[in-house]
Write a protein that holds these residues in place. Structure first.
Motif, PDB file in Angstrom:
ATOM      1  N   VAL A 142     -29.214 -86.704 -42.934  1.00 57.48           N
ATOM      2  CA  VAL A 142     -29.252 -85.240 -42.913  1.00 57.48           C
ATOM      3  C   VAL A 142     -30.669 -84.743 -42.674  1.00 57.48           C
ATOM      4  N   GLN A 143     -31.649 -85.437 -43.249  1.00 52.55           N
ATOM      5  CA  GLN A 143     -33.032 -85.028 -43.010  1.00 52.55           C
ATOM      6  C   GLN A 143     -33.409 -85.208 -41.541  1.00 52.55           C
ATOM      7  N   GLY A 144     -32.807 -86.201 -40.888  1.00 51.05           N
ATOM      8  CA  GLY A 144     -33.014 -86.335 -39.447  1.00 51.05           C
ATOM      9  C   GLY A 144     -32.508 -85.114 -38.701  1.00 51.05           C
ATOM     10  N   ALA A 145     -31.320 -84.618 -39.097  1.00 47.50           N
ATOM     11  CA  ALA A 145     -30.780 -83.398 -38.480  1.00 47.50           C
ATOM     12  C   ALA A 145     -31.674 -82.205 -38.776  1.00 47.50           C
ATOM     13  N   ASN A 146     -32.120 -82.099 -40.018  1.00 46.60           N
ATOM     14  CA  ASN A 146     -32.990 -80.982 -40.396  1.00 46.60           C
ATOM     15  C   ASN A 146     -34.300 -80.988 -39.606  1.00 46.60           C
ATOM     16  N   LEU A 147     -34.888 -82.172 -39.457  1.00 44.59           N
ATOM     17  CA  LEU A 147     -36.150 -82.284 -38.718  1.00 44.59           C
ATOM     18  C   LEU A 147     -35.967 -81.915 -37.250  1.00 44.59           C
ATOM     19  N   CYS A 148     -34.858 -82.332 -36.666  1.00 41.76           N
ATOM     20  CA  CYS A 148     -34.590 -81.982 -35.261  1.00 41.76           C
ATOM     21  C   CYS A 148     -34.447 -80.474 -35.102  1.00 41.76           C
ATOM     22  N   PHE A 149     -33.668 -79.845 -35.980  1.00 43.72           N
ATOM     23  CA  PHE A 149     -33.441 -78.407 -35.879  1.00 43.72           C
ATOM     24  C   PHE A 149     -34.734 -77.629 -36.145  1.00 43.72           C
ATOM     25  N   ALA A 150     -35.488 -78.063 -37.149  1.00 46.40           N
ATOM     26  CA  ALA A 150     -36.736 -77.379 -37.493  1.00 46.40           C
ATOM     27  C   ALA A 150     -37.778 -77.533 -36.390  1.00 46.40           C
ATOM     28  N   SER A 151     -37.956 -78.760 -35.905  1.00 45.85           N
ATOM     29  CA  SER A 151     -38.992 -78.991 -34.885  1.00 45.85           C
ATOM     30  C   SER A 151     -38.657 -78.270 -33.595  1.00 45.85           C
ATOM     31  N   GLY A 152     -37.358 -78.176 -33.255  1.00 46.85           N
ATOM     32  CA  GLY A 152     -36.971 -77.447 -32.052  1.00 46.85           C
ATOM     33  C   GLY A 152     -37.298 -75.968 -32.146  1.00 46.85           C
ATOM     34  N   GLN A 153     -37.020 -75.373 -33.288  1.00 52.90           N
ATOM     35  CA  GLN A 153     -37.331 -73.949 -33.467  1.00 52.90           C
ATOM     36  C   GLN A 153     -38.823 -73.686 -33.357  1.00 52.90           C
ATOM     37  N   VAL A 154     -39.611 -74.498 -34.038  1.00 48.65           N
ATOM     38  CA  VAL A 154     -41.065 -74.307 -34.016  1.00 48.65           C
ATOM     39  C   VAL A 154     -41.614 -74.555 -32.611  1.00 48.65           C
ATOM     40  N   PHE A 222     -29.489 -68.785 -28.042  1.00 50.59           N
ATOM     41  CA  PHE A 222     -30.442 -67.989 -27.265  1.00 50.59           C
ATOM     42  C   PHE A 222     -31.055 -66.889 -28.128  1.00 50.59           C
ATOM     43  N   LEU A 223     -30.206 -66.130 -28.832  1.00 51.92           N
ATOM     44  CA  LEU A 223     -30.710 -65.034 -29.663  1.00 51.92           C
ATOM     45  C   LEU A 223     -31.525 -65.560 -30.835  1.00 51.92           C
ATOM     46  N   TRP A 224     -31.095 -66.690 -31.417  1.00 51.48           N
ATOM     47  CA  TRP A 224     -31.833 -67.235 -32.560  1.00 51.48           C
ATOM     48  C   TRP A 224     -33.236 -67.671 -32.141  1.00 51.48           C
ATOM     49  N   ASN A 225     -33.330 -68.430 -31.050  1.00 52.59           N
ATOM     50  CA  ASN A 225     -34.649 -68.895 -30.621  1.00 52.59           C
ATOM     51  C   ASN A 225     -35.517 -67.747 -30.125  1.00 52.59           C
ATOM     52  N   LYS A 226     -34.895 -66.750 -29.487  1.00 49.60           N
ATOM     53  CA  LYS A 226     -35.670 -65.574 -29.084  1.00 49.60           C
ATOM     54  C   LYS A 226     -36.175 -64.836 -30.322  1.00 49.60           C
ATOM     55  N   GLY A 227     -35.315 -64.699 -31.326  1.00 50.04           N
ATOM     56  CA  GLY A 227     -35.737 -64.064 -32.573  1.00 50.04           C
ATOM     57  C   GLY A 227     -36.838 -64.842 -33.261  1.00 50.04           C
TER      58      GLY A 227
END
Length: 292
Positions: A142-154, A222-227
């Protein structure tokens, strides 16, 4: 901030739709593949094919990690953990967002870490249940999933604000298709290697996949990453855990699933407080910057 709130409300319905109509009925890899391909199809007509190669490749890499690799970790975790445990372990995403953002900027912000910690605590109040005896492997997945999602947003947030992108600026809707192209490559390989022939059997299941792909994944990401490009790292971190009370509330009101209302209220208020603190701090810094 408004975009993040809208997507939070949009995604709040996704958890229940997947849990009620798709989980255990439709192959998870096929569900992921369908969602990502539908999202890609939504943005392909808008895609600017003259996008600078650096921009296209960067967005493909971000999509491959934030969406493609994240889904692979996330669905694997359900084979190792109970659903409450998976939900509990996702609460660390805000901490990863603040730490990755600080690492890329080469400075450390105690304030952002505090905001993330408050959001994590708020989500823990809502989702803390008794854990099974052997869960460390599942925890790491799960931490692997969290890191992927977090690093992508940043990464998306910082790339869109970078000098390289500003040299050749294009509307985000004209380049976001590359994000889904990158994710499509990852999930297509995963489905070919690991997928099973368990396809949707009813029009409702196909309709839900269509909604999740075109709207929740396509428009939502799209809206989340733009936000994410319009708020501070602290606010982005806190908003990641706002999905937990929103998803539980939708599940309770529509499908009448059990939820502990006092804990839902207390945890939700803590997450709202984290977002409010981050926004207040950002405005204070802006005012101080104008005075200087």
């Amino acid at each position: 901030m408004t975009l993040l709130i809208l997507v939070t409300l949009l995604w709040a319905f996704s958890f229940s739709l997947i849990g009620v109509y798709l989980a255990g009925e439709v192959d998870s890899y096929f569900s992921v593949l369908t969602r990502v391909l539908l999202a890609t199809a939504v943005f392909l007509p808008l895609l600017n094919w003259r996008t600078p190669p650096r921009t296209a490749l960067s967005l493909m890499a971000i999509g491959a990690v934030q969406l493609g690799a994240m889904y692979l970790f996330y669905y694997q975790s359900f084979l190792l953990l109970s659903v409450p445990e998976v939900l509990l372990f996702t609460i660390f995403t805000p901490v990863y967002i603040t730490l990755i953002d600080d690492l890329l900027k080469r400075h450390f912000s105690w304030w952002n870490l505090l905001v993330a910690a408050i959001a994590v605590f708020g989500a823990a109040v809502i989702r803390w249940d008794e854990l099974s005896g052997s869960y460390w492997r599942g925890f790491l997945v799960v931490q692997g999933a969290n890191l992927c999602f977090a690093s992508g947003q940043v990464a998306y947030r910082q790339f869109m604000q970078s000098a390289g992108y500003r040299e050749h600026p294009l509307p985000q809707r004209q380049v976001f298709g590359w994000f889904f192209v990158g994710a499509s490559l990852v999930v297509s390989i995963a489905w070919l290697a690991l997928g099973q022939a368990d396809y949707p059997k009813t029009p409702i299941q196909w309709g839900i996949l269509l909604w999740l792909g075109a709207v929740a994944s396509g428009l939502g990401y799209f809206l989340w990453n733009k936000g994410a490009t319009q708020v501070s790292a602290g606010t982005l971190a806190a908003m990641n855990n706002a999905l937990i009370p929103a998803g539980l509330l939708v599940n309770l009101l529509i499908w009448n699933r059990d939820a502990h209302l006092p804990r839902l209220l207390a945890g939700g208020l803590l997450i709202v407080a984290a977002v409010a603190l981050s926004e207040w701090h950002s405005r204070q810094r802006q005012r101080q910057h104008r005075r200087n």
